[in-house]
Design a protein around this motif. Structure first.
Motif, short mmCIF file in Angstrom:
data_model
loop_
_atom_site.label_atom_id
_atom_site.label_comp_id
_atom_site.label_asym_id
_atom_site.label_seq_id
_atom_site.Cartn_x
_atom_site.Cartn_y
_atom_site.Cartn_z
N GLU A 56 0.82 -1.21 0.00
CA GLU A 56 0.00 0.00 0.00
C GLU A 56 0.86 1.26 0.00
OE1 GLU A 56 -4.02 1.66 2.27
OE2 GLU A 56 -2.94 -0.08 3.06
N SER A 57 1.97 1.23 0.74
CA SER A 57 2.85 2.41 0.81
C SER A 57 3.53 2.66 -0.53
CB SER A 57 3.90 2.22 1.90
OG SER A 57 3.30 2.13 3.18
N SER A 58 4.01 1.61 -1.19
CA SER A 58 4.65 1.78 -2.49
C SER A 58 3.67 2.35 -3.50
CB SER A 58 5.20 0.44 -2.99
OG SER A 58 5.85 0.60 -4.24
N ALA A 59 2.45 1.87 -3.49
CA ALA A 59 1.44 2.40 -4.40
C ALA A 59 1.16 3.87 -4.10
CB ALA A 59 0.16 1.57 -4.29
N GLN A 88 -6.56 -1.57 -9.94
CA GLN A 88 -5.76 -2.40 -10.85
C GLN A 88 -4.27 -2.24 -10.56
OE1 GLN A 88 -7.02 -0.91 -14.64
NE2 GLN A 88 -8.94 -2.06 -14.67
N GLU A 89 -3.84 -0.99 -10.36
CA GLU A 89 -2.42 -0.74 -10.11
C GLU A 89 -2.02 -1.25 -8.72
OE1 GLU A 89 -2.23 3.48 -11.04
OE2 GLU A 89 -1.23 2.97 -12.92
N LEU A 90 -2.91 -1.14 -7.74
CA LEU A 90 -2.61 -1.68 -6.42
C LEU A 90 -2.46 -3.19 -6.49
CD1 LEU A 90 -2.25 -1.23 -3.37
CD2 LEU A 90 -4.75 -1.48 -3.14
N LEU A 114 11.96 -7.48 -16.35
CA LEU A 114 10.83 -7.44 -17.27
C LEU A 114 9.60 -8.09 -16.64
CD1 LEU A 114 12.61 -8.41 -20.62
CD2 LEU A 114 11.90 -6.12 -19.89
N ASP A 115 9.78 -9.20 -15.95
CA ASP A 115 8.66 -9.90 -15.32
C ASP A 115 8.00 -9.04 -14.25
OD1 ASP A 115 8.92 -12.13 -16.89
OD2 ASP A 115 10.04 -13.30 -15.41
N VAL A 116 8.81 -8.40 -13.42
CA VAL A 116 8.26 -7.57 -12.34
C VAL A 116 7.50 -6.39 -12.92
CG1 VAL A 116 8.83 -6.09 -10.38
CG2 VAL A 116 10.00 -8.29 -10.66
N HIS A 117 8.04 -5.75 -13.96
CA HIS A 117 7.33 -4.63 -14.57
C HIS A 117 6.04 -5.11 -15.23
CE1 HIS A 117 6.52 -1.29 -17.41
NE2 HIS A 117 6.99 -0.57 -16.40
N ARG A 118 6.09 -6.26 -15.87
CA ARG A 118 4.87 -6.80 -16.48
C ARG A 118 3.79 -7.03 -15.44
NH1 ARG A 118 3.10 -11.64 -16.45
NH2 ARG A 118 5.11 -12.50 -15.78
N LEU A 119 4.17 -7.58 -14.28
CA LEU A 119 3.20 -7.81 -13.22
C LEU A 119 2.63 -6.51 -12.68
CD1 LEU A 119 5.07 -10.67 -11.32
CD2 LEU A 119 2.89 -10.88 -12.53
N LEU A 120 3.45 -5.47 -12.59
CA LEU A 120 2.97 -4.19 -12.09
C LEU A 120 1.81 -3.65 -12.91
CD1 LEU A 120 6.33 -2.39 -11.24
CD2 LEU A 120 4.52 -2.94 -9.61
N THR A 200 6.61 3.99 -17.96
CA THR A 200 5.96 4.33 -16.70
C THR A 200 6.29 3.29 -15.65
OG1 THR A 200 3.83 4.94 -15.70
CG2 THR A 200 3.84 3.07 -17.21
N ALA A 201 6.00 3.61 -14.39
CA ALA A 201 6.13 2.69 -13.25
C ALA A 201 7.58 2.31 -12.94
CB ALA A 201 5.29 1.43 -13.46
N ASN A 202 8.54 3.16 -13.32
CA ASN A 202 9.94 2.86 -12.99
C ASN A 202 10.20 2.94 -11.49
OD1 ASN A 202 11.47 2.66 -15.75
ND2 ASN A 202 10.11 4.43 -15.98
N GLY A 203 9.58 3.90 -10.82
CA GLY A 203 9.74 4.00 -9.37
C GLY A 203 9.18 2.81 -8.65
#
Length: 350
Positions: A56-59, A88-90, A114-120, A200-203
């Motif tokens: 929740e904090s990261s989101a 959806q993003e959470l 790549l896998d972690v970004h895809r999951l995000l 997007t979502a690099n952070g």
């Protein structure tokens, strides 16, 4: 990548305050390794508590805010249909966090990134797991609220090479053991954000990877106390430190210490919190052990609550009853009567 070109010059001399915070992190790391034997179940409960807080904090650090009860349901996986982009993003943050936390996920490589970004982004309309295909700049606002360019990431054509080289150099630096692993992890995150491999979502990607990188390097505190929550408590200062450390990054003339100082300080705060939680647990456990020792080794064949209370100053009746209940369940004591008149007796040879 730029941070790993000449590590000795870049971080060979560590500022005193960073050294002090790293000492805290290392001290707690050493004591935490003994916990599974001393306090069974403690780390598991702390991990279960830290997980939703971290997600929740990261989101929230990316402006993704879902009402608390609904967020808890999304993170727990109890929602059949996600409502809107933020949910959806959470959910993506949850999936990425859990993937990195898996013990069988494999080492850091491009496929993992790549896998972690895809999951995000997997639950959103945005495509994830694809390297950036358009040029990008990092914008900020000056005191007059005008948008100004603060940083230009690497060119699109250079992203694959930079990402490959960053991972190779980071893993190589860990192997040599010349520099503190926490600092190397911080430099990896700095360079990853500076490369900006995705649109997007690099952070979020960097925050999702960080606990796993620390774990791989032998530092698990972020699994038990939320590093993202610690960062969120001073989000603006943390973001400013990261941005400051990207200045002149392209020319490898950047100053990594604003960012490293901020990251290590947050990790030291987490370590202090873990140490406090452990001390509290140890204190409660030691009192239970005092009761157990008294009953099995020092009490008479039969005794009452009043006898235990007298023999164990500073131990609450609740703790005494708790231990007596455990011993009864284990078949080591039995009770005759109820209330104050109840008489306890041991049933096995001490």
């Amino acid at each position: 990548m730029k941070s790993f070109e000449d590590l000795d010059s870049l971080i060979g001399s560590v500022p005193f305050d960073v050294v002090a915070d790293l000492r805290v992190v290392d001290t707690v790391r050493g004591s935490a390794g003994l916990l599974p034997d001393v306090l069974p179940g403690l780390l598991s409960s702390l991990r279960d508590r830290a997980r939703p807080v971290s997600i929740e904090s990261s989101a929230a650090l990316d402006g993704i805010v879902v009402p608390r009860r609904r967020a808890a349901a999304v993170i727990a996986g109890d929602v059949e249909r996600l409502q809107g982009r933020e949910e959806q993003e959470l959910a993506g943050c949850r999936d990425a966090f859990d993937h990195v936390a898996r013990e069988d996920r494999g080492p850091l490589d491009v496929d993992l990134v790549l896998d972690v970004h895809r999951l995000l982004l997997a639950r959103t309309p945005m495509p994830g797991g694809r390297l950036r295909r358009v040029e990008s700049v990092v914008l900020d606002r000056d005191p007059r609220a005008a948008r100004v360019k603060r940083f230009t990431p690497v060119a699109v054509a250079d992203v694959p090479q930079h990402l490959d080289e960053l991972i190779a150099r980071y893993r190589g630096a860990l192997t040599t053991g010349r520099h503190h692993p926490v600092l190397l992890t911080g430099l990896f995150v700095l360079d990853l954000v500076a490369i900006r491999p995705f649109t997007t979502a690099n952070g979020r990607l960097a925050r999702a990877l960080t606990p796993g990188l620390l774990h791989d390097a032998g530092y698990d505190v972020a699994r038990y106390v939320s590093l993202d929550a610690a960062i969120a408590r001073s989000a603006e200062a943390h973001a400013a430190a990261l941005l400051d450390s990207t200045a002149d990054w392209q020319d490898a003339r950047h100053d990594p210490w604003p960012w490293l100082r901020s990251l290590v300080r947050a990790l030291a705060d987490c370590s202090d919190e873990l140490a406090s939680l452990v001390a509290t647990a140890r204190s409660g456990r030691s009192k239970q052990e005092r009761v157990r020792t008294y009953v099995l080794h020092h009490a008479g064949r039969s005794f009452r609550m009043s006898d235990a209370r007298t023999a164990l100053p500073g131990v609450s009746d609740q703790t005494i009853r708790l231990v007596l209940g455990e011993l009864r369940n284990d078949g080591l004591v039995e009770v005759d009567g109820v209330g104050r008149s109840a008489t306890w007796s041991t049933v096995r040879t001490r």
